[in-house]
Design an enzyme around this catalytic site. Structure first.
Site, PDB file in Angstrom:
ATOM      1  N   ASP A  92      13.638   0.521 -58.869  1.00 57.55           N
ATOM      2  CA  ASP A  92      14.264   1.638 -58.679  1.00 57.55           C
ATOM      3  C   ASP A  92      13.673   2.495 -59.910  1.00 57.55           C
ATOM      4  O   ASP A  92      13.272   3.900 -59.609  1.00 57.55           O
ATOM      5  CB  ASP A  92      15.649   1.725 -58.721  1.00 57.55           C
ATOM      6  CG  ASP A  92      16.181   2.982 -58.391  1.00 57.55           C
ATOM      7  OD1 ASP A  92      16.004   3.679 -57.301  1.00 57.55           O
ATOM      8  OD2 ASP A  92      16.902   3.424 -59.308  1.00 57.55           O
TER       9      ASP A  92
ATOM     10  N   ILE B 150      26.544   8.939 -49.597  1.00 55.45           N
ATOM     11  CA  ILE B 150      26.084  10.365 -50.099  1.00 55.45           C
ATOM     12  C   ILE B 150      26.107  11.372 -49.018  1.00 55.45           C
ATOM     13  O   ILE B 150      26.461  12.309 -48.955  1.00 55.45           O
ATOM     14  CB  ILE B 150      24.558   9.981 -50.324  1.00 55.45           C
ATOM     15  CG1 ILE B 150      24.542   9.119 -51.550  1.00 55.45           C
ATOM     16  CG2 ILE B 150      23.851  11.550 -50.902  1.00 55.45           C
ATOM     17  CD1 ILE B 150      23.071   8.828 -52.063  1.00 55.45           C
TER      18      ILE B 150
ATOM     19  N   LYS C   1      11.345   5.802 -60.084  1.00 56.00           N
ATOM     20  CA  LYS C   1      11.565   7.259 -60.497  1.00 56.00           C
ATOM     21  C   LYS C   1      10.669   7.616 -61.587  1.00 56.00           C
ATOM     22  O   LYS C   1      10.056   8.810 -62.010  1.00 56.00           O
ATOM     23  CB  LYS C   1      12.765   7.040 -61.257  1.00 56.00           C
ATOM     24  CG  LYS C   1      14.046   7.082 -60.004  1.00 56.00           C
ATOM     25  CD  LYS C   1      15.318   6.763 -61.220  1.00 56.00           C
ATOM     26  CE  LYS C   1      16.488   6.503 -59.997  1.00 56.00           C
ATOM     27  NZ  LYS C   1      17.895   6.532 -60.636  1.00 56.00           N
TER      28      LYS C   1
ATOM     29  N   GLY D 287      25.952   7.246 -58.505  1.00 60.20           N
ATOM     30  CA  GLY D 287      27.272   7.711 -57.823  1.00 60.20           C
ATOM     31  C   GLY D 287      27.143   8.660 -56.773  1.00 60.20           C
ATOM     32  O   GLY D 287      26.129   9.522 -56.795  1.00 60.20           O
TER      33      GLY D 287
END
Length: 818
Positions: free
Chosen positions: A678, A475, A682, A797
């Site tokens: 995860d 990232i 969130k 991604g």
């Protein structure tokens, strides 16, 4: 008649003196001029230092004196033909012999009065003007040496003598009526009524030029220095400072009073009285137009003309009930300071009359405090007044310009810019003329303040964002590439310049205040970087104290998120895809929100939930407009959506998971995705954003990792064990297919409760057609009730996550522009 003055930096070396001669040559041909010279660059300071050594009884002063003498003799040898050197060298040597005798006397008696110091300092101008006179003669330009002591009459206030303008003007006019040759005048010095050498104080040579210009009613006065005129700010502190073409005498005086060292108030006064235009020119860029200072300035492009600062200020405050309504308190206060010869730089008084504060140079604060407390001793003893308080390590920043008059919003823009960058203002002063707004701030914030104010008033359509990036994995590297690719477009279309100041990974860090190349900084960090530690990184970031600073966290590290609170407290904004902070303890989440609000810093984390999808911003906009979220239903894992979209008939579940890892969709350990933690994080963040005070333990989540696949094992062992459960997962897929449904890993938030599990959805459900690594969020609100709002797009991604981070950075840039 035109008066021309050259500063010490303009004649610091023989080559520079040659350049000055070439500047003067066409002037002499076109109109009558007289030229004032300072001492050679650095000589006055050296003379003071040498006299101090002699005063202290240090014989080393002789060596330094020899060096200065060699410098002047070398200049003569280099600038004057051999056949004409002997007389000039003899005169220079004679002058140095006189100086040596004076310094020897100081050395013997170990005493140096202001009178003696003035005399010692006078040698700099006397030598430079004499040598340059001889150089001009040698260059076929007739010239005559003029010792200003013969014409400039002063009092005997040594160190800063006051000029007798009537006597001086008469002498200057009479002299020039008798002398027609080009006059080369010593700057900085004069003579007292008793015939002793005096100096005119700071910028004395400029002052000399102005005295002669006023006496001779000159058509103009040119001051040649080493910058392109008066600048919008100090170019050493503000790299984007630029030349001001025109300004009024009043604007120039205000700027010079608060530290613009190109010109000083004493220089302007004689020119102002006689309405003589002053030009500030650059010896090293003679073709540049410079700055014109006169009674009127037509240039009105900006609200202000410049920003200046004065360092090393102490602020004294006097307060108490005894001040309220008592006539004469201010008179007593400032009369006391005047008796002590303490100059007051700035004054601010509350309308309640309960307190008065004023600024003085740091060396006078203790003296001022003692004098005030002596004057008001009875009021202090009776409790009507408190003792004087001193605030140290302060500075004054001032914005100046006649365009501020009757122009609403100037002070608002000033204090808004300072406030957004965490610069606290201790005191404010503005005169009724509306020509100057001054504020007292911390000394450590001066450079930052000058830059943010310059940006606010002169570059309001252009913002520089200073980035500090931690995390140079997929990232982080993708973000750096985007910054590099979009730099020109952002500057041209969005007026944003993204300056990468620092990059760091878990082991190395690299800082460069001037800016790192986003395309190569990671490789450079690996080669040149120093050991990384978050405490060191944070301290260095704060010490730079740059405007519009943004801390970008592209890690998954809790050690980094532990520093979010001090980062925000330092008025540094944060952009982060790291979910650890917002999904940690509720008290920490609330604290981060509170600090960001109080400090005016931005804390943006859009990529915490939907990578590049505008989930949090959209939801917050709805809430701010008065809407209420009733239900959130979402697929929040791009990884799990890819797995269950690719899990079709004829495929083994463990092969699909392995394929997802090979394509880079999963975490290094795919179990981190399959556990659903995860998604739980969130979901928790979304719950907190709509006001639910939940902890991570309150989030019900289905773990898709079979029992025998948990614990320590290699990836090969994990896939082998997972393969034993292919039949179980295939059975779930078949059951869904028989109902014409598809498997989806869903998160549902409703009525204060959460439910995260693997479920199947039918053809009519919006999630049925979801494919690849897409995320989707259904927002059911009071407004979007019958037809929920749908937000859908790639949810995994490096590209989409980095794009989301980049968007948050630009959002902060746009916020900084408001």
């Amino acid at each position: 008649m035109k008066i021309v003055k050259f500063g010490g930096s303009s004649i610091a070396s023989p080559d520079k003196i040659k350049s000055v001669i070439e500047i003067l040559r066409p002037m002499v041909r076109s109109e009558p001029i007289a030229v004032v010279f300072s001492a050679f660059g650095g000589v006055t300071d050296a003379l003071i230092a040498i006299s101090t050594l002699a005063w202290e009884g240090n014989p080393g002063y002789k060596l330094h004196l020899e060096q200065i003498e060699k410098r002047h003799l070398s200049a003569v040898r280099e600038l004057i033909n051999v056949q004409h050197q002997s007389g000039v060298l003899a005169q220079v040597k004679y002058v140095f012999n006189e100086l040596e005798d004076i310094l020897h006397g100081v050395f013997l008696v170990k005493e140096r009065t202001l009178r003696t110091l003035d005399y010692v300092m006078s040698f700099g101008e006397r030598l430079s003007a004499y040598i340059i006179t001889e150089v001009l003669k040698n260059s076929s330009i007739p010239a005559e040496f003029l010792d200003a002591r013969d014409l400039v009459q002063t009092d005997n206030h040594f160190g800063h003598a006051k000029v007798d303008f009537n006597a001086s003007t008469q002498r200057i006019r009479e002299y020039f009526q008798r002398h027609n040759e080009l006059q080369i005048i010593t700057g900085f010095i004069g003579t007292s009524e008793s015939g002793e050498t005096t100096t005119l104080g700071r910028s004395g040579s400029d002052y000399t030029a102005s005295i002669f210009a006023g006496a001779l009613n000159a058509s103009s006065m040119e001051i040649w220095t080493d910058v392109d005129g008066m600048m919008t700010a100090d170019p050493r502190k503000v790299k984007k400072a630029f030349n001001v073409k025109e300004m009024t005498y009043e604007e120039a005086m205000e700027l010079s009073h608060f530290g613009a060292k190109v010109l000083f108030p004493s220089t302007i006064q004689p020119a102002l009285a006689n309405k003589i235009p002053i030009w500030i020119k650059n010896t090293f860029n003679p073709s540049f137009s410079g700055t014109r200072i006169s009674a009127e300035a037509k240039e009105r492009n900006f609200m202000i003309k410049g920003i200046s600062s004065m360092d090393n200020i102490h602020l004294l405050s006097v307060q108490g009930s005894g001040l309220v309504g008592v006539v004469g308190v201010s008179m007593r206060l400032f009369a006391t300071l005047a008796r002590e010869k303490i100059n007051v730089i700035l004054i601010s008084q509350a309308s309640s009359e309960h307190s008065i504060c004023f600024a003085v140079e740091e060396g006078f604060s203790k003296q001022a405090k003692t004098a005030i407390e002596g004057e008001f001793q009875y009021e202090i003893q009776n409790g009507e007044m408190e003792g004087a308080k001193i605030e140290k390590e302060l500075a004054i920043v001032a914005i100046v310009g006649e365009n501020m008059k009757h122009n609403p919003g100037t002070s608002g823009r000033m204090f808004n810019a300072l406030g957004k960058n965490g610069i606290n203002v201790s005191a404010i002063a503005q005169g009724s003329s509306e020509l100057n707004i001054s504020s007292v701030i911390r000394q450590a914030d001066v450079t930052k303040a000058l830059n943010v104010l310059h940006e606010a008033f002169f570059l309001s359509d252009h913002k520089v964002l200073n980035l500090f990036l931690v995390g140079t994995g997929l990232i982080g590297k993708t973000l750096l590439r985007m910054i590099h690719d979009q730099f020109v477009k952002l500057a041209r279309e969005n007026h944003l310049e993204v300056n990468v100041v620092a990059v760091a990974n878990s082991t190395r860090m690299l800082f460069d205040e001037t800016g790192l190349n986003p395309d190569s900084c990671v490789d450079r960090m690996k080669k040149e970087g120093e050991p990384m530690g978050m405490r060191f990184f944070f301290d260095r970031m704060c010490s730079l104290n740059l405007s519009n600073s943004i801390f970008v966290d592209c890690t998954a590290s809790e050690e980094v998120t532990d520093f979010y609170e001090p980062v925000l407290s330092a008025n540094i904004s944060i952009v982060s895809p790291n979910k650890k902070a917002n999904s940690g303890p509720l008290v920490k989440y609330m604290s981060l929100k509170s600090i960001a609000f109080k400090r005016g810093a931005r804390f943006l984390y859009e990529t915490n939930v939907g990578a590049g999808l505008p989930v949090i911003n959209t939801m917050n906009d709805l809430l701010l407009s008065g809407d209420k979220v009733i239900r959130i239903e979402a697929v929040l894992s791009g990884t799990l959506n890819y797995i269950f979209s690719a899990f079709t008939g004829g495929r083994c579940f463990h092969d699909v998971v392995k394929e997802a890892k090979e394509k880079g969709y999963t975490e290094p350990d795919p179990r981190d995705d399959l556990r659903g933690v995860d998604v739980a994080r969130k979901t928790l963040i979304l719950a907190r954003e709509i006001g639910l005070p939940l902890e991570l333990k309150d989030i019900a989540v289905e773990n898709l990792v079979p029992e025998n696949c948990r614990g320590e094992m290699t990836m090969d062992e994990f896939y082998m064990n997972l393969a034993r459960h292919d039949a179980s997962f295939e059975e779930l897929r078949k059951q869904a297919a028989e109902k014409k449904e598809k498997l989806r890993y869903l998160a549902v938030l409703e009525n204060g409760r959460t439910d995260i599990r693997l479920a199947s959805v039918g053809e009519s459900h919006p999630f049925y057609s979801l494919s690849g690594s897409d995320n989707i969020i259904l927002l059911t609100t009071e407004r979007y009730h019958e037809r929920p709002m749908v937000i859908r797009g790639p949810g995994a991604g490096a590209e989409v996550t980095a794009a989301g981070v980049f968007a948050d950075i630009i959002r902060i840039g746009n916020y900084a522009s408001t």
